[in-house]
Design a protein around this motif. Structure first.
Motif, PDB file in Angstrom:
ATOM      1  N   ARG A  63      83.581  -9.078  -0.391  1.00  0.00           N
ATOM      2  CA  ARG A  63      83.553  -7.699  -0.866  1.00  0.00           C
ATOM      3  C   ARG A  63      84.501  -6.851  -0.032  1.00  0.00           C
ATOM      4  O   ARG A  63      84.688  -7.097   1.157  1.00  0.00           O
ATOM      5  CB  ARG A  63      82.153  -7.077  -0.728  1.00  0.00           C
ATOM      6  CG  ARG A  63      81.014  -7.846  -1.361  1.00  0.00           C
ATOM      7  CD  ARG A  63      80.849  -7.500  -2.831  1.00  0.00           C
ATOM      8  NE  ARG A  63      79.569  -7.975  -3.328  1.00  0.00           N
ATOM      9  CZ  ARG A  63      79.306  -9.246  -3.640  1.00  0.00           C
ATOM     10  NH1 ARG A  63      80.243 -10.166  -3.490  1.00  0.00           N
ATOM     11  NH2 ARG A  63      78.113  -9.609  -4.090  1.00  0.00           N
ATOM     12  N   VAL A  64      85.074  -5.819  -0.657  1.00  0.00           N
ATOM     13  CA  VAL A  64      85.813  -4.782   0.061  1.00  0.00           C
ATOM     14  C   VAL A  64      85.201  -3.445  -0.328  1.00  0.00           C
ATOM     15  O   VAL A  64      85.125  -3.115  -1.517  1.00  0.00           O
ATOM     16  CB  VAL A  64      87.318  -4.800  -0.283  1.00  0.00           C
ATOM     17  CG1 VAL A  64      88.030  -3.611   0.366  1.00  0.00           C
ATOM     18  CG2 VAL A  64      87.961  -6.108   0.173  1.00  0.00           C
ATOM     19  N   VAL A  65      84.752  -2.706   0.666  1.00  0.00           N
ATOM     20  CA  VAL A  65      84.044  -1.452   0.405  1.00  0.00           C
ATOM     21  C   VAL A  65      84.555  -0.368   1.344  1.00  0.00           C
ATOM     22  O   VAL A  65      85.329  -0.633   2.276  1.00  0.00           O
ATOM     23  CB  VAL A  65      82.514  -1.630   0.596  1.00  0.00           C
ATOM     24  CG1 VAL A  65      81.965  -2.645  -0.394  1.00  0.00           C
ATOM     25  CG2 VAL A  65      82.187  -2.048   2.010  1.00  0.00           C
ATOM     26  N   ALA A  66      84.109   0.861   1.107  1.00  0.00           N
ATOM     27  CA  ALA A  66      84.474   1.980   1.978  1.00  0.00           C
ATOM     28  C   ALA A  66      83.944   1.723   3.389  1.00  0.00           C
ATOM     29  O   ALA A  66      82.925   1.048   3.570  1.00  0.00           O
ATOM     30  CB  ALA A  66      83.898   3.275   1.428  1.00  0.00           C
ATOM     31  N   PRO A  67      84.618   2.251   4.415  1.00  0.00           N
ATOM     32  CA  PRO A  67      84.203   1.999   5.801  1.00  0.00           C
ATOM     33  C   PRO A  67      82.739   2.314   6.083  1.00  0.00           C
ATOM     34  O   PRO A  67      82.080   1.581   6.820  1.00  0.00           O
ATOM     35  CB  PRO A  67      85.135   2.917   6.615  1.00  0.00           C
ATOM     36  CG  PRO A  67      86.369   3.018   5.772  1.00  0.00           C
ATOM     37  CD  PRO A  67      85.873   3.039   4.355  1.00  0.00           C
ATOM     38  N   ASP A  68      82.219   3.371   5.474  1.00  0.00           N
ATOM     39  CA  ASP A  68      80.832   3.739   5.760  1.00  0.00           C
ATOM     40  C   ASP A  68      79.817   2.918   4.961  1.00  0.00           C
ATOM     41  O   ASP A  68      78.607   3.097   5.121  1.00  0.00           O
ATOM     42  CB  ASP A  68      80.613   5.227   5.508  1.00  0.00           C
ATOM     43  CG  ASP A  68      80.893   5.640   4.064  1.00  0.00           C
ATOM     44  OD1 ASP A  68      81.311   4.784   3.259  1.00  0.00           O
ATOM     45  OD2 ASP A  68      80.698   6.832   3.742  1.00  0.00           O
ATOM     46  N   ALA A  69      80.312   1.994   4.126  1.00  0.00           N
ATOM     47  CA  ALA A  69      79.403   1.173   3.315  1.00  0.00           C
ATOM     48  C   ALA A  69      79.395  -0.294   3.737  1.00  0.00           C
ATOM     49  O   ALA A  69      78.678  -1.100   3.148  1.00  0.00           O
ATOM     50  CB  ALA A  69      79.779   1.274   1.839  1.00  0.00           C
ATOM     51  N   VAL A  70      80.166  -0.643   4.767  1.00  0.00           N
ATOM     52  CA  VAL A  70      80.308  -2.047   5.156  1.00  0.00           C
ATOM     53  C   VAL A  70      78.975  -2.643   5.593  1.00  0.00           C
ATOM     54  O   VAL A  70      78.530  -3.679   5.080  1.00  0.00           O
ATOM     55  CB  VAL A  70      81.354  -2.196   6.277  1.00  0.00           C
ATOM     56  CG1 VAL A  70      81.388  -3.641   6.777  1.00  0.00           C
ATOM     57  CG2 VAL A  70      82.723  -1.805   5.777  1.00  0.00           C
ATOM     58  N   LEU A  71      78.323  -2.015   6.545  1.00  0.00           N
ATOM     59  CA  LEU A  71      77.079  -2.575   7.065  1.00  0.00           C
ATOM     60  C   LEU A  71      75.982  -2.557   6.006  1.00  0.00           C
ATOM     61  O   LEU A  71      75.219  -3.519   5.885  1.00  0.00           O
ATOM     62  CB  LEU A  71      76.622  -1.802   8.311  1.00  0.00           C
ATOM     63  CG  LEU A  71      75.389  -2.370   9.026  1.00  0.00           C
ATOM     64  CD1 LEU A  71      75.596  -3.828   9.397  1.00  0.00           C
ATOM     65  CD2 LEU A  71      75.061  -1.543  10.256  1.00  0.00           C
ATOM     66  N   LEU A  72      75.898  -1.488   5.224  1.00  0.00           N
ATOM     67  CA  LEU A  72      74.891  -1.399   4.174  1.00  0.00           C
ATOM     68  C   LEU A  72      75.065  -2.529   3.159  1.00  0.00           C
ATOM     69  O   LEU A  72      74.088  -3.166   2.736  1.00  0.00           O
ATOM     70  CB  LEU A  72      74.964  -0.044   3.473  1.00  0.00           C
ATOM     71  CG  LEU A  72      73.990   0.166   2.308  1.00  0.00           C
ATOM     72  CD1 LEU A  72      72.550   0.055   2.788  1.00  0.00           C
ATOM     73  CD2 LEU A  72      74.231   1.523   1.653  1.00  0.00           C
TER      74      LEU A  72
END
Length: 208
Positions: free
Chosen positions: A133-142
């Motif tokens: 997956r590639v996601v926004a920086p603030d969504a990586v851990l979630l």
């Protein structure tokens, strides 16, 4: 089940500390390997059958590449950058980075990354299947936690068996891999978790 990530957002792992190495020229190379388990205690673990989800952000260089690719699933931030700069500083990329890139990428692309230090962005890594997956920086851990929760919803014994079989299957001839799978299936079928899994399916409920 484990989630591996960095404590900040600048870098997941930038590899070995070259300044420390320069200041300690007599230190043996194994000092940097983390003992029997390899870099981060994970890069050389062929017997680790608990699932590991990696949450990548920022720079992923050198040993950080080997550490990330040793994980089962990878969630990458949009700003993540993967590279092996070792050849440009007189080193060899260790910790499984070269070996895993050669297995997971087309040979010529892997060689370009290894020999030139070419940097791969998150979206290109996704294109080549290096990350899930590639996601926004603030969504990586979630996002990594969400994947971990999906794994945790399954039977622990079945999860372990499937990972163990998958780890060996990619390096074995098809017939040998199939025989290994049969052995794992028999062991799983004889466990209480097998019966519970079927019963939960019939009753349309989560596993207990």
């Amino acid at each position: 089940m484990a989630i591996l990530t960095a404590s900040g957002d600048r870098a997941f792992c930038a590899g070995s500390d070259l300044k420390w190495m320069e200041a300690n020229p007599d230190s043996p190379p194994w000092v940097l390997h983390g003992g029997a388990g390899g870099f981060g205690g994970l890069s050389d673990r062929a017997d680790f059958f608990k699932p590991v989800v990696c949450a990548l952000n920022g720079s992923v260089f050198g040993g950080g590449v080997g550490l990330a690719l040793a994980c089962d699933l990878i969630v990458a931030s949009e700003d993540a950058v993967i590279a092996l700069p070792e050849a440009q500083v007189g080193n060899v990329a260790g910790f499984g980075a070269i070996e895993r890139l050669m297995r997971q990428l087309p040979e010529k692309l892997a060689m370009e990354i290894i020999l030139t230090g070419r940097r791969i962005g998150a979206l290109e890594a996704l294109q080549w299947g290096l990350v899930n997956r590639v996601v926004a920086p603030d969504a990586v851990l979630l996002t990594a936690i969400e994947l971990a929760e999906r794994i945790l919803a399954a039977s622990p014994r079945a999860t372990r068996a499937n990972k163990q079989i998958a780890a060996g299957a990619k390096d074995l001839p098809v017939v040998d891999a199939s025989n290994r799978i049969r052995s794992g299936m028999i062991e799983l079928w004889e466990s209480p978790e097998h019966a519970e899994g079927h019963q939960a399916f019939v009753e349309k409920r989560p596993l207990r």
